[in-house]
Design a protein around this motif. Structure first.
Motif, PDB file in Angstrom:
ATOM      1  N   LYS A  40      94.660  84.587 -38.443  1.00 19.93           N
ATOM      2  CA  LYS A  40      95.646  84.454 -37.365  1.00 19.93           C
ATOM      3  C   LYS A  40      96.031  82.990 -37.181  1.00 19.93           C
ATOM      4  O   LYS A  40      97.210  82.660 -37.044  1.00 19.93           O
ATOM      5  CB  LYS A  40      95.061  84.978 -36.052  1.00 19.93           C
ATOM      6  CG  LYS A  40      95.092  86.479 -35.926  1.00 19.93           C
ATOM      7  CD  LYS A  40      94.505  86.870 -34.584  1.00 19.93           C
ATOM      8  CE  LYS A  40      94.412  88.365 -34.436  1.00 19.93           C
ATOM      9  NZ  LYS A  40      93.724  88.738 -33.201  1.00 19.93           N
ATOM     10  N   ARG A  41      95.041  82.131 -37.191  1.00 18.33           N
ATOM     11  CA  ARG A  41      95.339  80.708 -36.995  1.00 18.33           C
ATOM     12  C   ARG A  41      96.235  80.190 -38.119  1.00 18.33           C
ATOM     13  O   ARG A  41      97.175  79.435 -37.884  1.00 18.33           O
ATOM     14  CB  ARG A  41      94.022  79.909 -36.944  1.00 18.33           C
ATOM     15  CG  ARG A  41      93.254  80.075 -35.660  1.00 18.33           C
ATOM     16  CD  ARG A  41      92.152  79.035 -35.537  1.00 18.33           C
ATOM     17  NE  ARG A  41      91.103  79.217 -36.546  1.00 18.33           N
ATOM     18  CZ  ARG A  41      90.090  80.064 -36.436  1.00 18.33           C
ATOM     19  NH1 ARG A  41      89.976  80.803 -35.350  1.00 18.33           N
ATOM     20  NH2 ARG A  41      89.185  80.166 -37.390  1.00 18.33           N
ATOM     21  N   VAL A  42      95.972  80.660 -39.336  1.00 15.71           N
ATOM     22  CA  VAL A  42      96.773  80.219 -40.477  1.00 15.71           C
ATOM     23  C   VAL A  42      98.197  80.766 -40.379  1.00 15.71           C
ATOM     24  O   VAL A  42      99.175  80.050 -40.581  1.00 15.71           O
ATOM     25  CB  VAL A  42      96.109  80.696 -41.794  1.00 15.71           C
ATOM     26  CG1 VAL A  42      97.024  80.477 -42.965  1.00 15.71           C
ATOM     27  CG2 VAL A  42      94.797  79.965 -42.005  1.00 15.71           C
ATOM     28  N   ALA A  43      98.303  82.092 -40.059  1.00 15.32           N
ATOM     29  CA  ALA A  43      99.626  82.735 -40.021  1.00 15.32           C
ATOM     30  C   ALA A  43     100.485  82.176 -38.904  1.00 15.32           C
ATOM     31  O   ALA A  43     101.703  82.037 -39.062  1.00 15.32           O
ATOM     32  CB  ALA A  43      99.467  84.247 -39.862  1.00 15.32           C
ATOM     33  N   LEU A  44      99.848  81.843 -37.795  1.00 13.37           N
ATOM     34  CA  LEU A  44     100.617  81.338 -36.647  1.00 13.37           C
ATOM     35  C   LEU A  44     101.384  80.069 -37.003  1.00 13.37           C
ATOM     36  O   LEU A  44     102.490  79.845 -36.538  1.00 13.37           O
ATOM     37  CB  LEU A  44      99.691  81.079 -35.461  1.00 13.37           C
ATOM     38  CG  LEU A  44      99.458  82.264 -34.540  1.00 13.37           C
ATOM     39  CD1 LEU A  44      98.395  81.942 -33.516  1.00 13.37           C
ATOM     40  CD2 LEU A  44     100.750  82.659 -33.846  1.00 13.37           C
ATOM     41  N   ARG A  45     100.803  79.260 -37.841  1.00  8.91           N
ATOM     42  CA  ARG A  45     101.473  78.021 -38.229  1.00  8.91           C
ATOM     43  C   ARG A  45     102.732  78.293 -39.044  1.00  8.91           C
ATOM     44  O   ARG A  45     103.618  77.476 -39.134  1.00  8.91           O
ATOM     45  CB  ARG A  45     100.503  77.170 -39.071  1.00  8.91           C
ATOM     46  CG  ARG A  45      99.360  76.567 -38.267  1.00  8.91           C
ATOM     47  CD  ARG A  45      98.805  75.341 -38.974  1.00  8.91           C
ATOM     48  NE  ARG A  45      98.195  75.668 -40.261  1.00  8.91           N
ATOM     49  CZ  ARG A  45      96.898  75.973 -40.424  1.00  8.91           C
ATOM     50  NH1 ARG A  45      96.112  75.977 -39.365  1.00  8.91           N
ATOM     51  NH2 ARG A  45      96.414  76.238 -41.601  1.00  8.91           N
ATOM     52  N   ARG A  46     102.804  79.528 -39.657  1.00 12.78           N
ATOM     53  CA  ARG A  46     103.916  79.867 -40.538  1.00 12.78           C
ATOM     54  C   ARG A  46     105.054  80.616 -39.838  1.00 12.78           C
ATOM     55  O   ARG A  46     106.090  80.873 -40.448  1.00 12.78           O
ATOM     56  CB  ARG A  46     103.420  80.762 -41.679  1.00 12.78           C
ATOM     57  CG  ARG A  46     102.468  80.073 -42.607  1.00 12.78           C
ATOM     58  CD  ARG A  46     103.231  79.368 -43.686  1.00 12.78           C
ATOM     59  NE  ARG A  46     102.374  78.620 -44.572  1.00 12.78           N
ATOM     60  CZ  ARG A  46     102.828  78.009 -45.648  1.00 12.78           C
ATOM     61  NH1 ARG A  46     104.111  78.050 -45.926  1.00 12.78           N
ATOM     62  NH2 ARG A  46     102.024  77.342 -46.420  1.00 12.78           N
ATOM     63  N   VAL A  47     104.829  81.006 -38.608  1.00 11.46           N
ATOM     64  CA  VAL A  47     105.776  81.924 -37.962  1.00 11.46           C
ATOM     65  C   VAL A  47     107.216  81.403 -37.916  1.00 11.46           C
ATOM     66  O   VAL A  47     108.143  82.117 -38.300  1.00 11.46           O
ATOM     67  CB  VAL A  47     105.271  82.312 -36.561  1.00 11.46           C
ATOM     68  CG1 VAL A  47     106.369  82.953 -35.747  1.00 11.46           C
ATOM     69  CG2 VAL A  47     104.128  83.283 -36.707  1.00 11.46           C
ATOM     70  N   PRO A  48     107.487  80.172 -37.500  1.00  7.20           N
ATOM     71  CA  PRO A  48     108.882  79.734 -37.412  1.00  7.20           C
ATOM     72  C   PRO A  48     109.578  79.807 -38.779  1.00  7.20           C
ATOM     73  O   PRO A  48     110.712  80.258 -38.886  1.00  7.20           O
ATOM     74  CB  PRO A  48     108.774  78.293 -36.926  1.00  7.20           C
ATOM     75  CG  PRO A  48     107.433  78.196 -36.304  1.00  7.20           C
ATOM     76  CD  PRO A  48     106.566  79.145 -37.038  1.00  7.20           C
ATOM     77  N   ARG A  49     108.875  79.364 -39.797  1.00  5.83           N
ATOM     78  CA  ARG A  49     109.474  79.376 -41.116  1.00  5.83           C
ATOM     79  C   ARG A  49     109.733  80.807 -41.588  1.00  5.83           C
ATOM     80  O   ARG A  49     110.769  81.122 -42.199  1.00  5.83           O
ATOM     81  CB  ARG A  49     108.521  78.681 -42.089  1.00  5.83           C
ATOM     82  CG  ARG A  49     109.109  78.477 -43.450  1.00  5.83           C
ATOM     83  CD  ARG A  49     108.126  77.754 -44.316  1.00  5.83           C
ATOM     84  NE  ARG A  49     108.445  77.992 -45.716  1.00  5.83           N
ATOM     85  CZ  ARG A  49     107.623  77.737 -46.717  1.00  5.83           C
ATOM     86  NH1 ARG A  49     106.434  77.241 -46.450  1.00  5.83           N
ATOM     87  NH2 ARG A  49     107.983  77.964 -47.947  1.00  5.83           N
ATOM     88  N   LEU A  50     108.814  81.703 -41.244  1.00 11.21           N
ATOM     89  CA  LEU A  50     108.974  83.090 -41.652  1.00 11.21           C
ATOM     90  C   LEU A  50     110.143  83.758 -40.946  1.00 11.21           C
ATOM     91  O   LEU A  50     110.857  84.568 -41.529  1.00 11.21           O
ATOM     92  CB  LEU A  50     107.684  83.870 -41.364  1.00 11.21           C
ATOM     93  CG  LEU A  50     106.491  83.425 -42.196  1.00 11.21           C
ATOM     94  CD1 LEU A  50     105.258  84.202 -41.803  1.00 11.21           C
ATOM     95  CD2 LEU A  50     106.790  83.615 -43.666  1.00 11.21           C
ATOM     96  N   LYS A  51     110.309  83.392 -39.689  1.00 15.05           N
ATOM     97  CA  LYS A  51     111.438  83.982 -38.944  1.00 15.05           C
ATOM     98  C   LYS A  51     112.751  83.552 -39.580  1.00 15.05           C
ATOM     99  O   LYS A  51     113.679  84.351 -39.731  1.00 15.05           O
ATOM    100  CB  LYS A  51     111.374  83.557 -37.479  1.00 15.05           C
ATOM    101  CG  LYS A  51     110.360  84.367 -36.695  1.00 15.05           C
ATOM    102  CD  LYS A  51     110.415  84.043 -35.230  1.00 15.05           C
ATOM    103  CE  LYS A  51     109.473  84.963 -34.458  1.00 15.05           C
ATOM    104  NZ  LYS A  51     109.344  84.584 -33.064  1.00 15.05           N
ATOM    105  N   LEU A  52     112.845  82.296 -39.965  1.00 17.09           N
ATOM    106  CA  LEU A  52     114.059  81.803 -40.600  1.00 17.09           C
ATOM    107  C   LEU A  52     114.282  82.522 -41.935  1.00 17.09           C
ATOM    108  O   LEU A  52     115.384  82.968 -42.248  1.00 17.09           O
ATOM    109  CB  LEU A  52     113.940  80.287 -40.828  1.00 17.09           C
ATOM    110  CG  LEU A  52     115.101  79.658 -41.588  1.00 17.09           C
ATOM    111  CD1 LEU A  52     116.383  79.776 -40.773  1.00 17.09           C
ATOM    112  CD2 LEU A  52     114.818  78.199 -41.907  1.00 17.09           C
ATOM    113  N   ARG A  53     113.218  82.674 -42.666  1.00 14.80           N
ATOM    114  CA  ARG A  53     113.316  83.338 -43.959  1.00 14.80           C
ATOM    115  C   ARG A  53     113.757  84.787 -43.801  1.00 14.80           C
ATOM    116  O   ARG A  53     114.612  85.284 -44.543  1.00 14.80           O
ATOM    117  CB  ARG A  53     111.966  83.268 -44.664  1.00 14.80           C
ATOM    118  CG  ARG A  53     112.014  83.767 -46.091  1.00 14.80           C
ATOM    119  CD  ARG A  53     110.651  83.608 -46.686  1.00 14.80           C
ATOM    120  NE  ARG A  53     110.275  82.206 -46.738  1.00 14.80           N
ATOM    121  CZ  ARG A  53     110.221  81.501 -47.856  1.00 14.80           C
ATOM    122  NH1 ARG A  53     110.509  82.087 -48.978  1.00 14.80           N
ATOM    123  NH2 ARG A  53     109.889  80.242 -47.846  1.00 14.80           N
ATOM    124  N   SER A  54     113.178  85.437 -42.818  1.00 14.03           N
ATOM    125  CA  SER A  54     113.526  86.836 -42.570  1.00 14.03           C
ATOM    126  C   SER A  54     115.009  86.969 -42.221  1.00 14.03           C
ATOM    127  O   SER A  54     115.695  87.881 -42.676  1.00 14.03           O
ATOM    128  CB  SER A  54     112.658  87.366 -41.441  1.00 14.03           C
ATOM    129  OG  SER A  54     113.006  88.686 -41.150  1.00 14.03           O
TER     130      SER A  54
END
Lengths: 694, 308
Positions: A40-54
């Motif tokens: 969770k700690r690792v994925a949370l750091r990726r969320v903004p980038r993932l939202k943009l990618r999505s």
């Protein structure tokens, strides 16, 4: 913007499906894992980038769908193209080169219109680039493509252009356009253009519709190959040769129609008649502006048979139409004596009323029939020898001397046609040469309706031309007919048979002559045969058959470039067609065997075409004058008036409103592919959709 | 039935037992024990190990007077010997639900692996005459076995080890377990923990350090599945926590590198913590044979003891 398949735009609804699929809650694989806290700690750091990618993935998918749907609806941008289409995309160009007769016209520079047209066509070819395709279609009738399809080898098209020659054909612009449309349809290249190079002759544009729609994205240009004022031209439009009198004198009248296609009247236009290679007459005539004049020549031939001739006028811009060829077969007309058993002059009730009308009617290419009608009393005093055939129409009895003379007449290679009157009695005096013995009259009862024709002897010379087609007798209704007992000793046959096997038309050979018996009336008393379409050919062909002159006919005439069927007789071993340039076309035995006709297609040069054949029991070749034919040019080609244009070059004229459609669907397809590739790249490098849930 | 029979004989394969039969596990620190044994004690006493001479004082046992020294020096010296005692060892086993994880590449779960590891260790220690006890722990307190050196005590311990099951509810109760161990271990014992440390937070670090500061020889077997280290998954999935700590939906390809880095960081942190508290940290990945892990551990201990 236009759409070739606008209903395809319904596919845009797929965008909704993409949205739904993208946003709907996912049912992913669930994997138990101890280190979820760390994950969770690792994925949370990726969320903004993932939202943009999505978001980018969703956008790429929507754009790909939209581009794809637009592409399949085949949109095009409406563009005017005075100079033709030219963009980065490959082009298929169909060059329609007019090679009709009018392209022979000479310009002031001493070059023909065809030379100039070819020059313009080569210039068009030079505009093409490697990767473009081109095809050459010659627009003379019938229009034909030099190669089956547009080719990328432009050099070969250049060679085709060099090899092309003007013909004597008429123009077939509609056919050429259809061929061009077909070739464009088969070409995969995105840009399409048709270039017509022509002399702009006025007749070419009649009834011409482009065989593609404005939305088809086909560029169409017309290039004129002539300039300046239309050339002065006159032409021999028609030559008609007809015998004078009953043909006994072998004198003919040659009627020549000369047309002036210019705006100035022609005075003293010289006309020359040539027969059998010699000039036999010369005259002059005045031809009004844009009008015609007739010149008649009379000539007496020294012997019967086929004679070839031509009519010529002075030279002008188009010399090819100053000559018209003809062939005349000098034979006297067929003389038919009709002995009328119920003579009522001027009345349709007359026994021979329909018969006379049928015999008098002229038919093309056939030797004319000259019927003469008399009553029985007059016939008794008249000489019979000058006639070819005698018709006995409704004659009940004749004096014995007349009967004897008729029997002698038949025996001397002549013909007799007998039909009863409404009383059902026939000339008993001629019983010795009748095909059968008349027993009684059979009338149809009300309850059973009229009798009808059951079978026709199609191998009989009278019906041979009909082949297996309709003879016109099929619907004939017969209310009454003679019952005839065939003479078993005589050489006779039933030509037409009624249902029930009873004869309607019978024949019998009597020495060298033939007697035919129709068992019903020649007028409408017993039958509706006279108003049936089969009546006229039956009567005329029967008369010619009985006279032994069924094959006599005027030579046929065919336009340049059109094929002609030549009849093949049984046992024919070789057939040779000799064209005006002394070129031979030989049909060998294997091409003739089992066939009733062969097709001759080499009618490229105007003039008389003579036909020889090797017949069974005949050593060498025998000329068949009845198969001889004349190939003629189309008078329409002589009109050199052009459509409204003053300058040589690109012409708007009747095509002023034509706009082209530049297809944009290839670009849209490209965009769709690019968007899909982008989406694939995004998926390969990140989460399609990711969120952290607790 | 076969599995039950195996269970009744204990959690450790005979092969493993054979492999560890020659091992000697030594303590790194001096320990205290009731009986004499093979390990150094803080107290002097009867033993073969000579420590020093001291002047005779009235009250000293005259049996310990060194007569040879008297003959040479004409003075009374007492021979002082170092007392050797038996070791008290408390084996602590993490029975939290996360220990049930096996992963795709290991042949047994982490709990099974730790069971084998601790069973083999108990076998070695009992064989060398040390007292061994067992303290399993999870979110709720579990019954423990006090240390005992009798050989007949070993089957009972093995059976206890075999009967342990991963807890169904969440949490490890790590800190509480450390406190319980401190209570049951007595003074200066050897404490061996087998755990995955996923639930060990800052408090756990402090508790462990406190345990070591009391003089206990603490060894930490960090039991992890290889999948927990490499995170080798490929498809996007919801990774569900095994101790009631929720789930996370991720594409492994995207987070793999970050995860691996985080695991390494965690390992480094624990090495630092254990190093500072003079504890041993042994990495025990479940794809590695437990006898090898034990042999490495024994060898390391031996070298460390020789250095002292």
């Amino acid at each position: 913007m236009t759409f070739e398949s606008p209903w395809m735009l319904l596919g845009l609804a797929a965008v909704g499906a993409v949205l739904w699929l993208h946003l709907k809650p996912r049912r992913d694989l669930v994997i138990p894992f101890p280190a979820v806290g760390m994950l969770k700690r690792v994925a949370l750091r990726r969320v903004p980038r993932l939202k943009l990618r999505s978001l980018l993935i969703l956008l790429a998918r929507i754009l790909a769908i939209v581009a794809l749907v637009l592409a399949v609806s085949r949109p095009g941008l409406t563009v005017r193209r005075p100079g033709g289409i030219r963009s980065g995309m490959a082009l298929v160009q169909i060059i329609l080169l007019d090679d009709s007769l009018s392209m022979h016209q000479m310009g002031t520079d001493g070059r023909t219109a065809f030379d100039r047209a070819r020059e313009r066509a080569v210039a068009e070819l030079d505009r093409l680039r490697p990767g473009d395709a081109c095809a050459l279609v010659l627009a003379g009738a019938p229009a034909r493509a030099v190669r089956g399809e547009a080719v990328f080898d432009l050099e070969s098209v250049r060679q085709d252009l060099s090899a092309a020659r003007p013909s004597y054909r008429s123009g077939d612009m509609a056919g050429a356009l259809r061929l061009a449309a077909k070739m464009l349809e088969e070409s995969p290249l995105p840009q399409r253009e048709v270039v017509l190079v022509t002399d702009l002759a006025d007749d070419m544009w009649r009834d011409m519709d482009l065989p593609w729609s404005d939305k088809a994205g086909v560029g169409f240009r017309v290039i004129g190959a002539v300039s300046g004022r239309p050339s002065v031209n006159a032409s021999v439009d028609r030559v008609k040769v007809q015998p004078l009198g009953d043909g006994v004198t072998r004198e003919v009248e040659v009627e020549v129609v000369v047309t002036n296609h210019g705006d100035d009247a022609m005075v003293g236009k010289e006309v020359m008649l040539e027969l059998d290679g010699q000039e036999v007459a010369r005259g002059s005539l005045d031809v009004p502006a844009n009008g015609s004049a007739v010149k008649r020549f009379h000539h007496r031939f020294s012997e019967e048979g086929a004679h070839r001739g031509l009519v010529r006028i002075d030279g002008d811009a188009l010399v090819e139409d100053n000559i018209r060829y003809f062939t005349v077969v000098v034979r006297r007309a067929l003389i038919v004596l009709v002995i009328n058993g119920d003579y009522r002059p001027g009345s349709y009730r007359d026994e021979a009323f329909y018969l006379m009308r049928a015999l008098e009617t002229p038919t093309p290419f056939d030797i004319p029939i000259k019927p003469m009608m008399v009553d029985v009393a007059t016939a008794g005093a008249a000489p019979l020898g000058g006639n070819d055939v005698i018709f006995l129409a409704g004659v009940e009895s004749i004096p014995p001397p007349l009967a004897n003379r008729i029997i002698d007449f038949v025996r001397s290679k002549k013909g007799l046609f007998i039909a009863p009157g409404n009383r059902g009695t026939t000339v008993a005096e001629l019983a010795s040469i009748m095909p059968g013995r008349v027993r009684s009259v059979r009338s149809a009862r009300r309850s059973q309706g009229a009798f009808s024709v059951d079978a026709v002897l199609r191998s009989h010379p009278i019906f041979k031309p009909f082949g297996e087609g309709l003879t016109g007798l099929e619907k004939t209704r017969i209310h009454a007919h003679l019952l005839v007992d065939p003479d078993p000793t005589a050489e006779r046959s039933v030509v037409v048979q009624l249902k029930g096997g009873l004869p309607l038309l019978m024949e019998r050979k009597v020495d060298k002559g033939i007697v035919m018996l129709l068992t019903t009336t020649l007028d409408r008393d017993w039958t509706d045969l006279p108003i049936r379409p089969g009546y006229l050919p039956l009567v005329q062909r029967a008369a010619r058959y009985l006279a032994g002159r069924l094959g006599d006919r005027e030579p046929r005439r065919v336009p340049v470039g059109r094929s002609i069927d030549l009849e093949v007789s049984a046992g024919m071993r070789r057939l040779v067609v000799l064209d005006p340039g002394d070129g031979k076309t030989v049909f060998a035995a294997k091409e003739l065997v089992g066939r009733s006709r062969v097709k001759f297609t080499g009618t490229m040069t105007p003039g008389s075409y003579r036909v020889w054949a090797q017949m069974p029991g005949f050593g060498g070749l025998k000329e068949l004058s009845d198969l001889e034919f004349v190939v003629e040019t189309d008078p329409v080609e002589s009109n050199l008036t052009r459509v409204a244009t003053e300058e040589e070059g690109d012409v708007a004229g009747p095509l002023e409103g034509v706009v082209g459609v530049l297809p944009v669907w290839p670009y849209l397809l490209l965009f769709a592919v690019l968007f899909l590739l982008f989406e694939t790249w995004l998926i390969g490098h990140g989460l399609r959709r990711s969120h952290v849930s607790k | 039935m076969i599995e039950r029979r195996e269970r009744s004989r204990g959690p450790v394969d005979p092969g493993v037992l054979e492999a560890v039969s020659t091992l000697v596990i030594e303590v790194r620190r001096v320990v205290e024990g009731l009986q004499g044994g093979g390990h150094a004690s803080l107290h002097q006493g009867a033993s073969v190990e000579f420590a020093e001479h001291k002047k005779y004082c009235p009250g000293d046992d005259i049996r310990h007077i060194d007569w040879r020294a008297l003959a040479r020096t004409d003075r009374y010296f007492i021979k002082v010997h170092e007392r050797e005692v038996t070791l008290r060892c408390l084996l602590m086993l993490d029975c939290s639900s996360s220990m049930a994880y096996q992963g795709s590449r290991a042949t047994r779960s982490k709990l099974d692996y730790a069971r084998v590891l601790l069973g083999a260790m108990a076998h070695v220690l009992v064989r060398q005459g040390d007292a061994v006890g067992l303290l399993p722990f999870a979110s709720l307190p579990l019954p423990h076995l006090p240390p005992d050196r009798k050989p007949e005590y070993l089957p009972a311990l093995m059976n206890r080890l075999a009967s342990l099951q991963p807890a169904q509810d969440g949490g490890t109760g790590f800190v509480e377990a450390i406190h319980r161990a401190a209570d049951h271990a007595g003074r200066r014992a050897m404490i061996v923990l087998a755990t995955d440390l996923w639930d060990a937070d800052r408090d756990a670090e402090v508790a462990l350090a406190s345990l070591a500061s009391r003089g206990h020889d603490v060894t930490l077997f960090h039991v992890l599945s290889p999948d927990e280290i490499d995170f080798p998954f490929n498809t996007t999935a919801t990774f569900e926590g095994m101790e009631g700590d929720g789930g996370v939906q991720v594409d492994p390809a995207l987070v793999r590198e970050d995860y691996r880095r985080a695991v390494i960081d965690m390992d480094l942190r624990w090495r630092r913590v254990t190093g500072e508290a003079q504890m041993d940290l042994v990495s025990a990945t479940t794809d590695k044979p437990p006898e090898v892990v034990l042999a490495d551990f024994a060898s390391r201990r031996h070298r460390a003891t020789r250095r002292q």
